[in-house]
Design a protein around this motif. Structure first.
Motif, PDB file in Angstrom:
ATOM      1  N   ARG A   1      39.103 -11.125  68.609  1.00 16.20           N
ATOM      2  CA  ARG A   1      40.386 -11.263  67.891  1.00 16.20           C
ATOM      3  C   ARG A   1      41.381 -10.308  68.550  1.00 16.20           C
ATOM      4  NH1 ARG A   1      36.513 -11.150  64.006  1.00 16.20           N
ATOM      5  NH2 ARG A   1      36.937  -8.960  63.472  1.00 16.20           N
ATOM      6  N   PRO A   2      42.081 -10.796  69.567  1.00 19.95           N
ATOM      7  CA  PRO A   2      42.907  -9.904  70.388  1.00 19.95           C
ATOM      8  C   PRO A   2      44.339  -9.689  69.881  1.00 19.95           C
ATOM      9  CG  PRO A   2      42.883 -12.076  71.354  1.00 19.95           C
ATOM     10  CD  PRO A   2      42.015 -12.158  70.122  1.00 19.95           C
ATOM     11  N   ALA A   3      44.609 -10.013  68.615  1.00 19.64           N
ATOM     12  CA  ALA A   3      45.970  -9.833  68.104  1.00 19.64           C
ATOM     13  C   ALA A   3      46.402  -8.375  68.226  1.00 19.64           C
ATOM     14  CB  ALA A   3      46.052 -10.287  66.651  1.00 19.64           C
ATOM     15  N   VAL A   4      47.646  -8.174  68.641  1.00 16.78           N
ATOM     16  CA  VAL A   4      48.178  -6.836  68.882  1.00 16.78           C
ATOM     17  C   VAL A   4      49.504  -6.685  68.155  1.00 16.78           C
ATOM     18  CG1 VAL A   4      48.976  -5.192  70.628  1.00 16.78           C
ATOM     19  CG2 VAL A   4      47.074  -6.735  71.147  1.00 16.78           C
ATOM     20  N   ASP A   5      49.730  -5.520  67.571  1.00 18.11           N
ATOM     21  CA  ASP A   5      51.023  -5.185  66.977  1.00 18.11           C
ATOM     22  C   ASP A   5      51.657  -4.063  67.803  1.00 18.11           C
ATOM     23  OD1 ASP A   5      50.761  -6.980  64.816  1.00 18.11           O
ATOM     24  OD2 ASP A   5      49.564  -5.515  63.705  1.00 18.11           O
ATOM     25  N   VAL A   6      52.948  -4.195  68.087  1.00 15.28           N
ATOM     26  CA  VAL A   6      53.659  -3.135  68.803  1.00 15.28           C
ATOM     27  C   VAL A   6      54.863  -2.705  67.975  1.00 15.28           C
ATOM     28  CG1 VAL A   6      52.897  -3.919  71.068  1.00 15.28           C
ATOM     29  CG2 VAL A   6      55.056  -4.747  70.155  1.00 15.28           C
ATOM     30  N   THR A   7      55.071  -1.412  67.888  1.00 16.41           N
ATOM     31  CA  THR A   7      56.179  -0.861  67.110  1.00 16.41           C
ATOM     32  C   THR A   7      56.904   0.181  67.948  1.00 16.41           C
ATOM     33  OG1 THR A   7      54.912  -1.155  65.064  1.00 16.41           O
ATOM     34  CG2 THR A   7      56.842   0.293  64.971  1.00 16.41           C
ATOM     35  N   PRO A   8      58.177  -0.040  68.247  1.00 19.80           N
ATOM     36  CA  PRO A   8      58.903   0.977  69.016  1.00 19.80           C
ATOM     37  C   PRO A   8      59.256   2.170  68.143  1.00 19.80           C
ATOM     38  CG  PRO A   8      60.372  -0.821  68.434  1.00 19.80           C
ATOM     39  CD  PRO A   8      58.996  -1.226  67.970  1.00 19.80           C
ATOM     40  N   LYS A   9      59.117   3.362  68.702  1.00 18.61           N
ATOM     41  CA  LYS A   9      59.594   4.546  68.008  1.00 18.61           C
ATOM     42  C   LYS A   9      61.094   4.692  68.246  1.00 18.61           C
ATOM     43  CE  LYS A   9      55.396   7.289  67.654  1.00 18.61           C
ATOM     44  NZ  LYS A   9      54.811   8.647  67.787  1.00 18.61           N
ATOM     45  N   ALA A  10      61.717   5.548  67.453  1.00 13.90           N
ATOM     46  CA  ALA A  10      63.169   5.725  67.570  1.00 13.90           C
ATOM     47  C   ALA A  10      63.547   6.076  69.001  1.00 13.90           C
ATOM     48  CB  ALA A  10      63.646   6.802  66.610  1.00 13.90           C
ATOM     49  N   ALA A  11      64.554   5.402  69.521  1.00 12.39           N
ATOM     50  CA  ALA A  11      65.000   5.640  70.896  1.00 12.39           C
ATOM     51  C   ALA A  11      66.510   5.832  70.899  1.00 12.39           C
ATOM     52  CB  ALA A  11      64.618   4.451  71.786  1.00 12.39           C
TER      53      ALA A  11
END
Length: 231
Positions: free
Chosen positions: A102-112
């Motif tokens: 189950r290769p689902a991935v979540d990505v969340t950018p930090k404040a930039a």
């Protein structure tokens, strides 16, 4: 002219003919300016939280490297620069597909920071990290203010529009020095503020060179200038 807008060479004869025959911005298929909000795109130096619900031991906070890649367990380097969150999620899920059921991935950018580019007739052309909300006049001031040679009433704002097409508008920033209510153009990430030289009629040619020299990996975005603008 260098990448940041400094004009060092006289205008070539062919360029002058091109400018006189086509007029201002005549050959650039800019999209109509709108309030389109471009999706967030990753840039070198951004921090990203990567999480895998099916394999939390692989969760990691990574930094986009100067070459635009991030490095993750099991899959190594993956290009992140100039990708939106969903695009990067798709690329990472595809990369993990050979490693996980189950290769689902979540990505969340930090404040930039709000990163903008200021070029042309300013004291210190370059790339600037702006704190909080800002506008084109503040960006120019941070870049060393207008040079005496600057045309303050024909400042060019470039922004990535729908489908990557460049949007362009001009603004009279000189009014903002005297009138706080003037239109100072609130900026968005990766906007370009270009201050032309006073009396120069071929600013369009310099802006074209800006587009041709921009690197998606170096600057975190690119413009599509080949397609015709839709009706």
């Amino acid at each position: 002219m260098d990448l940041l807008g400094r004009i060092d060479e006289p205008e070539p004869r062919g360029a002058r003919a091109q400018r006189e025959g086509q007029g201002t911005f005549g050959d650039i298929p800019y999209a109509t300016w709108s309030d389109y909000e471009p999706p967030y795109r990753f840039y070198p130096g951004d921090e990203i939280e990567v999480s895998l619900p099916s394999a939390p031991e692989l969760n990691k906070t990574v930094t986009v490297q100067p070459d635009g890649r991030i490095s993750l367990p099991l899959i190594g380097g993956v290009m992140a620069a100039d990708r939106t969150g969903p695009e990067l999620q798709g690329a990472l899920s595809e990369a993990y597909a050979s490693q996980l059921l189950r290769p689902a991935v979540d990505v969340t950018p930090k404040a930039a920071p709000l990163k903008v580019f200021v070029g042309g007739e300013v004291g210190n052309p370059g790339i600037y990290d702006m704190v909080g909300d800002t506008d084109a006049l503040r960006a120019v001031i941070q870049a060393g203010d207008f040079k005496p040679s600057a045309d303050r009433d024909k400042v060019i704002i470039l922004r990535r529009g729908p489908d990557g097409r460049g949007m362009m508008r001009t603004v009279k920033l000189g009014k903002g020095l005297k009138n706080p209510a003037a239109d100072l153009v609130p900026l968005r990430r990766f906007d370009i503020v270009y201050v032309p030289r006073s009396g120069v009629a071929n600013a369009a040619l310099f802006v074209q060179q800006y587009f041709r020299d921009l690197s998606p990996i170096q600057f975190g975005f690119s413009y599509a200038l080949g397609a015709q603008v839709g009706q």
